[in-house]
Design a protein around this motif. Structure first.
Motif, PDB file in Angstrom:
ATOM      1  N   THR A 324     -11.696  47.170  74.969  1.00 57.05           N
ATOM      2  CA  THR A 324     -10.869  47.514  74.184  1.00 57.05           C
ATOM      3  C   THR A 324     -10.224  48.894  74.621  1.00 57.05           C
ATOM      4  O   THR A 324      -8.361  48.708  74.216  1.00 57.05           O
ATOM      5  N   ILE A 325     -11.008  49.782  75.496  1.00 60.64           N
ATOM      6  CA  ILE A 325     -10.167  51.107  75.099  1.00 60.64           C
ATOM      7  C   ILE A 325      -9.341  50.844  76.879  1.00 60.64           C
ATOM      8  O   ILE A 325      -7.692  51.219  77.123  1.00 60.64           O
ATOM      9  N   ASP A 326     -10.150  49.782  78.244  1.00 59.81           N
ATOM     10  CA  ASP A 326      -9.503  49.309  78.702  1.00 59.81           C
ATOM     11  C   ASP A 326     -10.400  48.528  79.334  1.00 59.81           C
ATOM     12  O   ASP A 326     -11.732  48.369  80.118  1.00 59.81           O
ATOM     13  N   GLU A 327      -9.555  46.883  79.659  1.00 57.16           N
ATOM     14  CA  GLU A 327     -10.015  46.380  80.575  1.00 57.16           C
ATOM     15  C   GLU A 327     -10.612  45.871  81.658  1.00 57.16           C
ATOM     16  O   GLU A 327     -12.503  45.232  81.683  1.00 57.16           O
ATOM     17  N   ARG A 328     -10.147  47.068  82.730  1.00 57.98           N
ATOM     18  CA  ARG A 328     -11.473  47.065  83.535  1.00 57.98           C
ATOM     19  C   ARG A 328     -12.412  48.061  83.774  1.00 57.98           C
ATOM     20  O   ARG A 328     -13.626  47.957  85.026  1.00 57.98           O
ATOM     21  N   ASP A 348     -24.133  53.570  81.785  1.00 57.57           N
ATOM     22  CA  ASP A 348     -23.060  54.178  82.853  1.00 57.57           C
ATOM     23  C   ASP A 348     -21.885  53.504  82.236  1.00 57.57           C
ATOM     24  O   ASP A 348     -21.464  51.832  82.328  1.00 57.57           O
ATOM     25  N   ILE A 349     -20.886  54.022  83.239  1.00 53.64           N
ATOM     26  CA  ILE A 349     -19.691  53.477  82.894  1.00 53.64           C
ATOM     27  C   ILE A 349     -18.919  53.598  84.115  1.00 53.64           C
ATOM     28  O   ILE A 349     -18.798  54.512  84.501  1.00 53.64           O
ATOM     29  N   VAL A 350     -18.104  52.368  84.501  1.00 55.10           N
ATOM     30  CA  VAL A 350     -17.555  52.752  85.940  1.00 55.10           C
ATOM     31  C   VAL A 350     -15.844  52.537  85.479  1.00 55.10           C
ATOM     32  O   VAL A 350     -15.460  51.531  85.056  1.00 55.10           O
ATOM     33  N   VAL A 351     -14.964  54.212  85.555  1.00 55.12           N
ATOM     34  CA  VAL A 351     -13.651  54.361  85.295  1.00 55.12           C
ATOM     35  C   VAL A 351     -13.041  53.793  86.171  1.00 55.12           C
ATOM     36  O   VAL A 351     -13.366  54.273  87.593  1.00 55.12           O
ATOM     37  N   PRO A 352     -11.625  52.995  86.952  1.00 53.94           N
ATOM     38  CA  PRO A 352     -11.253  53.580  87.717  1.00 53.94           C
ATOM     39  C   PRO A 352     -10.527  54.723  87.884  1.00 53.94           C
ATOM     40  O   PRO A 352     -10.702  55.546  86.674  1.00 53.94           O
ATOM     41  N   PHE A 353      -9.889  54.997  89.162  1.00 55.26           N
ATOM     42  CA  PHE A 353      -9.470  56.649  89.507  1.00 55.26           C
ATOM     43  C   PHE A 353      -8.366  56.182  88.835  1.00 55.26           C
ATOM     44  O   PHE A 353      -7.787  57.924  87.457  1.00 55.26           O
ATOM     45  N   ASP A 354      -7.431  55.457  88.018  1.00 55.44           N
ATOM     46  CA  ASP A 354      -6.092  55.280  87.620  1.00 55.44           C
ATOM     47  C   ASP A 354      -6.082  55.517  86.065  1.00 55.44           C
ATOM     48  O   ASP A 354      -5.164  55.256  85.877  1.00 55.44           O
ATOM     49  N   CYS A 355      -7.469  55.200  85.682  1.00 53.45           N
ATOM     50  CA  CYS A 355      -7.164  55.033  84.251  1.00 53.45           C
ATOM     51  C   CYS A 355      -6.405  56.193  83.674  1.00 53.45           C
ATOM     52  O   CYS A 355      -6.787  57.467  83.705  1.00 53.45           O
ATOM     53  N   GLU A 356      -6.126  55.836  82.372  1.00 53.49           N
ATOM     54  CA  GLU A 356      -4.797  56.666  81.643  1.00 53.49           C
ATOM     55  C   GLU A 356      -6.548  57.950  80.853  1.00 53.49           C
ATOM     56  O   GLU A 356      -5.077  58.531  80.724  1.00 53.49           O
ATOM     57  N   TYR A 357      -7.167  57.373  80.449  1.00 54.77           N
ATOM     58  CA  TYR A 357      -8.455  58.080  80.063  1.00 54.77           C
ATOM     59  C   TYR A 357      -9.077  59.246  80.566  1.00 54.77           C
ATOM     60  O   TYR A 357      -9.632  58.869  81.600  1.00 54.77           O
ATOM     61  N   THR A 358      -9.938  60.471  79.842  1.00 50.48           N
ATOM     62  CA  THR A 358     -10.399  61.050  81.081  1.00 50.48           C
ATOM     63  C   THR A 358     -11.390  60.952  79.955  1.00 50.48           C
ATOM     64  O   THR A 358     -11.392  60.062  79.301  1.00 50.48           O
ATOM     65  N   ASP A 359     -12.407  60.584  80.834  1.00 48.49           N
ATOM     66  CA  ASP A 359     -14.208  60.875  80.375  1.00 48.49           C
ATOM     67  C   ASP A 359     -14.563  61.051  79.178  1.00 48.49           C
ATOM     68  O   ASP A 359     -14.986  60.459  78.115  1.00 48.49           O
ATOM     69  N   GLU A 360     -13.924  62.089  78.350  1.00 49.61           N
ATOM     70  CA  GLU A 360     -14.280  62.949  77.328  1.00 49.61           C
ATOM     71  C   GLU A 360     -13.112  62.001  76.307  1.00 49.61           C
ATOM     72  O   GLU A 360     -14.102  62.184  75.851  1.00 49.61           O
TER      73      GLU A 360
END
Length: 387
Positions: A324-328, A348-360
């Motif tokens: 729900t935060i980001d489908e990717r 662990d969470i895999v986050v795309p470099f262009d995700c609009e949210y920070t890790d925090e």
């Protein structure tokens, strides 16, 4: 013609991963390029001199720079074919990338010189001379460069050589520069305006942009661009075809030159499987990836519990929150440690470099949703990136 030359001069031409075959492909490209560009330089210089056209002369020197580039390609690809040694344990494959940079440097130097000469022609115009022989010669030049572009594109694609693909791109640019020079020569015959000098500037800008494109693409490779999407998909497919592998993550590919790549990944397997069987399966996958894709893989095993209903339910809950935060976003290495007052969720969470949210921010959003559950959850999250 290309197939004939390859079959005639490249021994074992189908074994494109062999270092000596790659060297022979590059040697063939270089020799053909030298012969063609020397011919085109002599032809265009003669045409430019007879017609008093600075744009055609500029185009001639562009071909001369291509000839120098071919010499550099020959030298660079021979160095790239050197085997690994104690000082370079991963081989010398990246010499091809340095060769591409050298070619680009030569192209830019020529472009700057042509720009200066063309500006001088605008300030001091000279009447040009147009004839059918001149135009026919320029058309011949265009035909030769089109063939050279296709020739190097086919060779470069066969062995995945950035140097040969750079030469192919430069040949395509040469077609545009010759067309521009021809247009300037024709227009100059019907006006007193310094069209030839203006077209010379346009030609030089084509040359400079071609050099810039080669530098940009090659620097991306040297800095470490993401692995080719098709390659990573093929690695995933080969790994997941094995019945013991549930999923893979943390896939990293290091590029030490074409056909010289080293990779690693984590493979999720059932914790209830026999360790020796898993080890044997992973060995088979590594060998298959190296045999089919020429990537030297190291696979790390991550055992996961599949028959724990509470853990599986909790994993699905966290995954739905993450989506729900980001489908990717995706999760892996999910573990749960239960206590009398709270339960720790470690994943662990895999986050795309262009995700609009920070890790925090992602962690706060997940924690806020988990606070709505009946059980008290604490999260310990490791944030990964797609390499």
């Amino acid at each position: 013609m290309t197939d004939f030359l390859v079959k005639r001069f490249v021994k074992n031409y189908e074994d494109v991963n062999d270092v000596n075959v790659r060297k022979d492909f590059s040697m063939l490209s270089g020799i053909v390029g030298i012969v063609c560009n020397i011919f085109l330089f002599a032809l265009k210089y003669l045409i430019g001199t007879l017609s008093h056209s600075i744009s055609v002369i500029s185009d001639a020197f562009n071909n001369l720079s291509d000839c120098a580039g071919c010499f550099v390609t020959l030298i660079g690809c021979r160095l790239a074919a050197k085997p690994a040694d104690k000082d370079h344990p991963f081989g010398h494959g990246r010499m091809e990338y340095l060769t591409s940079l050298t070619i680009a440097g030569v192209i830019i130097a020529v472009g700057i010189e042509l720009l200066i000469s063309s500006a001088d022609r605008i300030a001091n115009p000279t009447r040009t001379v147009l004839s059918a022989v001149v135009l026919a010669s320029l058309l011949l030049s265009i035909a030769v460069k089109l063939w050279m572009s296709r020739f190097n594109l086919k060779l470069g694609s066969c062995i995945n050589s950035s140097a040969l693909l750079a030469v192919s791109k430069d040949s395509r640019s040469d077609v545009l520069t010759t067309l521009t020079a021809a247009a300037g020569l024709i227009a100059s015959a019907f006006t007193s305006l310094p069209i030839d000098g203006i077209m010379g500037i346009v030609v030089s800008l084509f040359v400079l942009f071609s050099g810039y494109e080669i530098i940009r693409n090659t620097v991306d490779l040297l800095l470490g661009k993401p692995a080719d999407a098709l390659l990573t998909e093929q690695i995933r497919r080969l790994a997941l075809e094995n019945e013991h592998i549930i999923g893979i993550h943390d896939l990293i590919i290091h590029d030490y030159g074409p056909s010289n790549m080293i990779g690693s990944c984590h493979a999720e397997v059932s914790s209830e499987e026999n360790l020796e069987e898993i080890h044997d399966a992973v060995d088979c996958i590594e060998r298959e990836i190296h045999s089919n894709l020429n990537v030297l893989m190291t696979i790390h095993i991550d055992p996961i519990r599949l028959n724990d209903d509470r853990l599986n339910t909790c994993r699905e809950t966290v995954l739905s929150i993450v989506k729900t935060i980001d489908e990717r976003l995706s999760i892996h290495d999910f573990r749960m440690v239960s206590g009398s007052t709270h339960t720790n969720l470690i994943f662990d969470i895999v986050v795309p470099f262009d995700c609009e949210y920070t890790d925090e921010q992602i962690k706060r959003l997940i924690d806020a949703e988990l606070d709505k559950e009946d059980v008290k959850y604490f999260t310990s999250i490791t944030f990964d990136r797609e390499f």
